[in-house]
Design an enzyme around this catalytic site. Structure first.
Site, mmCIF file in Angstrom:
data_model
loop_
_atom_site.group_PDB
_atom_site.id
_atom_site.type_symbol
_atom_site.label_atom_id
_atom_site.label_comp_id
_atom_site.label_asym_id
_atom_site.label_seq_id
_atom_site.Cartn_x
_atom_site.Cartn_y
_atom_site.Cartn_z
ATOM 1 N N LYS A 229 -54.326 -71.803 0.338
ATOM 2 C CA LYS A 229 -55.706 -71.423 -0.048
ATOM 3 C C LYS A 229 -55.733 -70.846 -1.151
ATOM 4 C CE LYS A 229 -56.638 -70.714 4.841
ATOM 5 N NZ LYS A 229 -57.252 -69.561 5.932
ATOM 6 N N ARG B 21 -30.139 -72.547 8.674
ATOM 7 C CA ARG B 21 -29.297 -71.645 9.059
ATOM 8 C C ARG B 21 -29.523 -70.271 8.604
ATOM 9 N NH1 ARG B 21 -26.919 -76.240 8.721
ATOM 10 N NH2 ARG B 21 -28.010 -76.551 6.903
ATOM 11 N N THR B 22 -30.324 -70.029 7.452
ATOM 12 C CA THR B 22 -30.670 -68.902 6.910
ATOM 13 C C THR B 22 -31.545 -68.264 7.766
ATOM 14 O OG1 THR B 22 -30.155 -69.420 4.824
ATOM 15 C CG2 THR B 22 -31.457 -67.343 5.066
ATOM 16 N N ARG C 215 -37.759 -66.578 1.638
ATOM 17 C CA ARG C 215 -37.350 -67.433 0.926
ATOM 18 C C ARG C 215 -38.619 -68.283 -0.064
ATOM 19 N NH1 ARG C 215 -33.229 -72.262 2.474
ATOM 20 N NH2 ARG C 215 -31.892 -70.462 2.269
ATOM 21 N N HIS D 65 -29.164 -66.270 -4.074
ATOM 22 C CA HIS D 65 -29.238 -66.287 -2.776
ATOM 23 C C HIS D 65 -28.218 -65.155 -2.081
ATOM 24 C CE1 HIS D 65 -29.710 -67.339 1.202
ATOM 25 N NE2 HIS D 65 -29.581 -68.614 1.281
#
Length: 390
Positions: free
Chosen positions: A166, A136-137, A187, A215
């Site tokens: 890496k 959703r986000t 995120r 959030h």
């Protein structure tokens, strides 16, 4: 990342110039008026917003894109002290700013319903850096950008398939990606990562969830949803249910609910995932009444909003026994609906597992899919404000 004095003298006539984007453009040629430059300081305050200092013009002179000039007049409730450059944590917003964002979000609903959309962000690029899974986000941000005429550069699993695998530092990644884009939505699996990114970047950064931290954009859409569903934000009763220890969403939501008057919050959770003390202490300091309860049925009968959350398996690590102890203890089903008030709603940030039964979906009080759709409007509003101003 300043919260104050970010409007320039000519912004009253031609819109708002974004200080974090100043490093990417050297002069505004509209009416042949040059812009001053601002850049972030290296220090980063508790609020997630740093001050700026003036920077002399550097780099090639460029014309503003036509899309950047399509700036609507600011909502009447917004003044210079309500500007911000990043969205990092819920504490950076005050009530007037929230009202202004919601006003812009409502205007975005009409844009989304128009098949022709908008070109106000034409020429802008958004980079989505997602080090944790998201549906959703990530998709709502990408949809928001495209519906406003912008384009997207996306990394769905940056933890595994980017240079982070890496060993590249977050700071180096941000410095690289900002060279390709105008705004970063990130995120991350580490709490505080969004602050580090914002302190590094010279373009706006939006926190799309940082581990068990916060959030903020989810909390914004949650409060927007409550206002639209219940019709008010003052005087409401909200039950937060489920994983309250690891739930970054409920923490951010609690911070925003504290902006409103006569709010009471009920915490309903298994003992192993109770609400953290710092959140309860914050609410107490703001005069917000809260109560812990083990009885979901009783709480549901009192509340305007029952906000259910998932028990987050990924936050338990190898402690499977604790996860199993918490899972399935509180479930919203038809029995819970029967004791709820007629005007009340059930919300959930999604995804859900078994904490809301599917037979609840057909009840008009099930607001979680409408809640998810509201995320599009809030994120459209944030992109517009961060890139073009009010």
């Amino acid at each position: 990342m300043s919260a104050a004095s970010l409007l320039f003298s000519c912004s009253m006539h031609v819109g708002v110039f974004h200080p974090k984007l100043a490093a990417k453009s050297s002069v505004c040629c509209f009416h042949n008026q040059p812009w001053n430059y601002l850049k972030p300081k290296t220090s980063f305050g508790h609020s997630g917003i740093s001050e700026k200092s003036k920077l002399s013009r550097k780099g090639d002179e460029i014309m503003w894109r036509a899309g950047a000039l399509q700036v609507e007049s600011a909502p009447s409730s917004v003044g210079q002290n309500f500007q911000f450059d990043d969205v990092i944590e819920a504490q950076q917003f005050d009530r007037e700013t929230l009202n202004a964002i919601f006003e812009v979000a409502r205007s975005m609903e009409s844009i989304e319903s128009n098949s022709s959309g908008s070109q106000m962000l034409n020429g802008y690029l958004m980079a989505t850096l997602f080090y944790e899974p998201s549906t959703r986000t990530r998709l709502s941000f990408e949809s928001a950008m495209k519906r406003l005429g912008g384009d997207v550069l996306t990394t769905e699993n940056a933890r595994e398939f980017s240079s982070a695998a890496k060993g590249e530092t977050l700071e180096d990644t941000i410095r690289t990606v900002e060279g390709y884009s105008d705004i970063i939505v990130m995120r991350h699996f580490e709490s505080g990562a969004a602050k580090r990114a914002a302190a590094t970047a010279s373009i706006p950064v939006i926190n799309a969830g940082d581990g068990p931290g916060q959030h903020p954009t989810q909390a914004l859409l949650d409060v927007y949803t409550i206002e639209r569903e219940i019709g008010k934000l003052d005087g409401i009763r909200v039950g937060l249910v489920g994983d309250l220890t690891n739930g970054r969403i409920v923490c951010s939501l609690a911070y925003l609910l504290a902006k409103y008057e006569n709010v009471k919050i009920y915490f309903v959770s298994p003992n192993v995932v109770k609400m953290k003390d710092d959140i309860k202490e914050y609410l107490t300091s703001k005069g917000v009444e809260w109560e812990e309860s083990a009885d979901l049925m009783e709480v549901a009968s009192k509340c305007d909003v029952v906000y259910q959350t998932r028990i987050q398996r990924e936050r338990f690590g190898e402690n499977i026994d604790l996860y199993e102890e918490a899972r399935g203890k509180y479930i919203v089903n038809k029995d819970v609906l029967r004791v709820m008030q007629k005007h009340a709603v059930v919300m959930h940030p999604l995804p859900r597992l078994d904490e809301i039964t599917v037979d609840v979906d057909s009840d008009p009080r099930a607001a979680y899919f409408r809640q998810a759709k509201n995320g599009l409007y809030i994120r459209m509003a944030l992109l517009k404000v961060l890139l073009l101003g009010w």
